[in-house]
Scaffold this motif. Structure first.
Motif, PDB file in Angstrom:
ATOM      1  N   LYS A   1      -9.569  -1.148  10.655  1.00  0.00           N
ATOM      2  CA  LYS A   1      -8.810  -2.395  10.714  1.00  0.00           C
ATOM      3  C   LYS A   1      -9.305  -3.393   9.670  1.00  0.00           C
ATOM      4  O   LYS A   1      -8.520  -4.150   9.095  1.00  0.00           O
ATOM      5  CB  LYS A   1      -8.903  -2.992  12.113  1.00  0.00           C
ATOM      6  CG  LYS A   1      -8.115  -2.217  13.162  1.00  0.00           C
ATOM      7  CD  LYS A   1      -8.187  -2.873  14.522  1.00  0.00           C
ATOM      8  CE  LYS A   1      -7.332  -2.127  15.548  1.00  0.00           C
ATOM      9  NZ  LYS A   1      -7.413  -2.728  16.900  1.00  0.00           N
ATOM     10  N   ALA A   2     -10.611  -3.377   9.414  1.00  0.00           N
ATOM     11  CA  ALA A   2     -11.187  -4.314   8.450  1.00  0.00           C
ATOM     12  C   ALA A   2     -10.673  -4.075   7.038  1.00  0.00           C
ATOM     13  O   ALA A   2     -10.643  -4.996   6.219  1.00  0.00           O
ATOM     14  CB  ALA A   2     -12.708  -4.224   8.480  1.00  0.00           C
ATOM     15  N   VAL A   3     -10.253  -2.831   6.748  1.00  0.00           N
ATOM     16  CA  VAL A   3      -9.756  -2.537   5.400  1.00  0.00           C
ATOM     17  C   VAL A   3      -8.232  -2.521   5.338  1.00  0.00           C
ATOM     18  O   VAL A   3      -7.645  -2.157   4.312  1.00  0.00           O
ATOM     19  CB  VAL A   3     -10.320  -1.198   4.873  1.00  0.00           C
ATOM     20  CG1 VAL A   3     -11.828  -1.287   4.693  1.00  0.00           C
ATOM     21  CG2 VAL A   3      -9.934  -0.027   5.768  1.00  0.00           C
TER      22      VAL A   3
ATOM     23  N   LEU B   1      -7.846   6.130   3.579  1.00  0.00           N
ATOM     24  CA  LEU B   1      -6.442   6.202   3.999  1.00  0.00           C
ATOM     25  C   LEU B   1      -6.030   4.919   4.711  1.00  0.00           C
ATOM     26  O   LEU B   1      -4.933   4.392   4.489  1.00  0.00           O
ATOM     27  CB  LEU B   1      -6.242   7.410   4.911  1.00  0.00           C
ATOM     28  CG  LEU B   1      -6.378   8.780   4.236  1.00  0.00           C
ATOM     29  CD1 LEU B   1      -6.586   9.870   5.277  1.00  0.00           C
ATOM     30  CD2 LEU B   1      -5.148   9.080   3.381  1.00  0.00           C
ATOM     31  N   ALA B   2      -6.916   4.406   5.565  1.00  0.00           N
ATOM     32  CA  ALA B   2      -6.633   3.149   6.260  1.00  0.00           C
ATOM     33  C   ALA B   2      -6.492   1.999   5.268  1.00  0.00           C
ATOM     34  O   ALA B   2      -5.645   1.117   5.440  1.00  0.00           O
ATOM     35  CB  ALA B   2      -7.736   2.855   7.269  1.00  0.00           C
TER      36      ALA B   2
ATOM     37  N   SER C   1       0.832  -1.191   0.000  1.00  0.00           N
ATOM     38  CA  SER C   1       0.000   0.000   0.000  1.00  0.00           C
ATOM     39  C   SER C   1       0.871   1.246   0.000  1.00  0.00           C
ATOM     40  O   SER C   1       1.923   1.293   0.635  1.00  0.00           O
ATOM     41  CB  SER C   1      -0.928  -0.005   1.218  1.00  0.00           C
ATOM     42  OG  SER C   1      -1.809  -1.107   1.159  1.00  0.00           O
ATOM     43  N   SER C   2       0.418   2.295  -0.687  1.00  0.00           N
ATOM     44  CA  SER C   2       1.227   3.497  -0.857  1.00  0.00           C
ATOM     45  C   SER C   2       1.415   4.275   0.441  1.00  0.00           C
ATOM     46  O   SER C   2       2.341   5.069   0.547  1.00  0.00           O
ATOM     47  CB  SER C   2       0.574   4.408  -1.908  1.00  0.00           C
ATOM     48  OG  SER C   2      -0.698   4.846  -1.469  1.00  0.00           O
TER      49      SER C   2
ATOM     50  N   VAL D   1      -4.380   6.110  10.972  1.00  0.00           N
ATOM     51  CA  VAL D   1      -5.160   7.344  10.967  1.00  0.00           C
ATOM     52  C   VAL D   1      -5.435   7.788  12.398  1.00  0.00           C
ATOM     53  O   VAL D   1      -5.832   6.984  13.240  1.00  0.00           O
ATOM     54  CB  VAL D   1      -6.492   7.141  10.215  1.00  0.00           C
ATOM     55  CG1 VAL D   1      -7.332   8.413  10.249  1.00  0.00           C
ATOM     56  CG2 VAL D   1      -6.231   6.703   8.776  1.00  0.00           C
ATOM     57  N   VAL D   2      -5.207   9.067  12.655  1.00  0.00           N
ATOM     58  CA  VAL D   2      -5.645   9.683  13.902  1.00  0.00           C
ATOM     59  C   VAL D   2      -6.962  10.376  13.578  1.00  0.00           C
ATOM     60  O   VAL D   2      -6.984  11.426  12.928  1.00  0.00           O
ATOM     61  CB  VAL D   2      -4.615  10.688  14.441  1.00  0.00           C
ATOM     62  CG1 VAL D   2      -5.125  11.317  15.745  1.00  0.00           C
ATOM     63  CG2 VAL D   2      -3.274  10.015  14.668  1.00  0.00           C
TER      64      VAL D   2
END
Length: 246
Positions: free
Chosen positions: A52-54, A27-28, A3-4, A34-35
């Motif tokens: 978390k799922a992604v 983003l995740a 992932s980038s 991510v905050v």
């Protein structure tokens, strides 16, 4: 393919719904940590599990954007926990009252300024050192065509977006010789609660969803996007620069 944004630390304000929530999950999905920031933790219920799922992770923080000391505390927390910030997405905002200037209360004006403009100054002020610790710090804020269309009765929203564009442009010049880049995105019509509030007679099904916008936000917060001081027009899929008057 990795992932980038794997390993990148990116803060998203207004993460509980709409554009902020869609951006946080996109983003995740690219591997970012991510905050996520919203006024309450309850508003972000389920967001950490969804991140978390992604394939990413999300740390939730409750901060009212009108509370400058809490923004300072958030910066201290991010600095202590992560040591740097790779991306800042200043998305939280409000429409403010749609009323003629002569009929608007000073309290409504002051609150709109505090959330839409002053809070973003505090974000840049507090997180500037952490963005500079990144190998490619990215700051991105949300603007609107209302900043120059200036519809009658839209004083708080138009004025704060115009001010935001000026402030981000100044900051972009200040960081031009560093790895930090600062830009804006103009989403145009997007299916959000703010859009419904602004245009109550519009059919929401006729405008794009936040999820459709999210990939553009990911692009603009990625290390590979090196433009600085530009506005990305989502509808036109192009960048623009404000030119000084002749």
């Amino acid at each position: 393919m990795p992932s980038s944004l794997r390993g990148r630390i990116i803060l998203v304000t207004g993460a509980s719904r709409g554009i902020g929530r869609a951006a946080a999950l996109a983003l995740a999905a690219e591997g970012a940590t991510v905050v996520g920031v919203a006024r309450t933790l309850a508003a972000m219920d389920g967001l950490q599990d969804a991140a978390k799922a992604v394939g990413g992770d999300l740390f939730a923080a409750a901060v009212d954007m009108a509370d400058a000391p809490r923004i300072h505390e958030l910066a201290d927390l991010v600095g202590t926990r992560y040591g740097r910030l790779d991306g800042l997405f200043g998305n939280a905002g409000l429409l403010g009252p749609k009323a003629p200037i002569g009929e608007m209360s000073g309290r409504d004006w002051d609150y709109a300024i505090s959330v839409n403009l002053t809070a973003n100054w505090h974000l840049l002020h507090e997180f500037d050192p952490l963005l500079r610790r990144s190998d490619a710090g990215r700051a991105l804020f949300v603007t609107s065509g209302v900043a120059w269309k200036r519809h009658a009765g839209w004083t708080p929203y138009a004025a704060t977006k115009a001010g935001l564009e000026a402030m981000v442009g100044v900051y972009a010049n200040e960081v031009a010789d560093t790895p930090v880049r600062a830009n804006l995105i103009s989403p145009g019509p997007i299916r959000t609660e703010l859009r419904v509030e602004a245009w109550p007679d519009e059919d929401p099904a006729t405008v794009p969803t936040p999820e459709e916008l999210a990939p553009a936000i990911v692009m603009l917060l990625s290390p590979g996007f090196t433009e600085n001081g530009v506005i990305y027009d989502y509808r036109e899929h192009r960048v623009t620069r404000h030119q000084p008057p002749a």
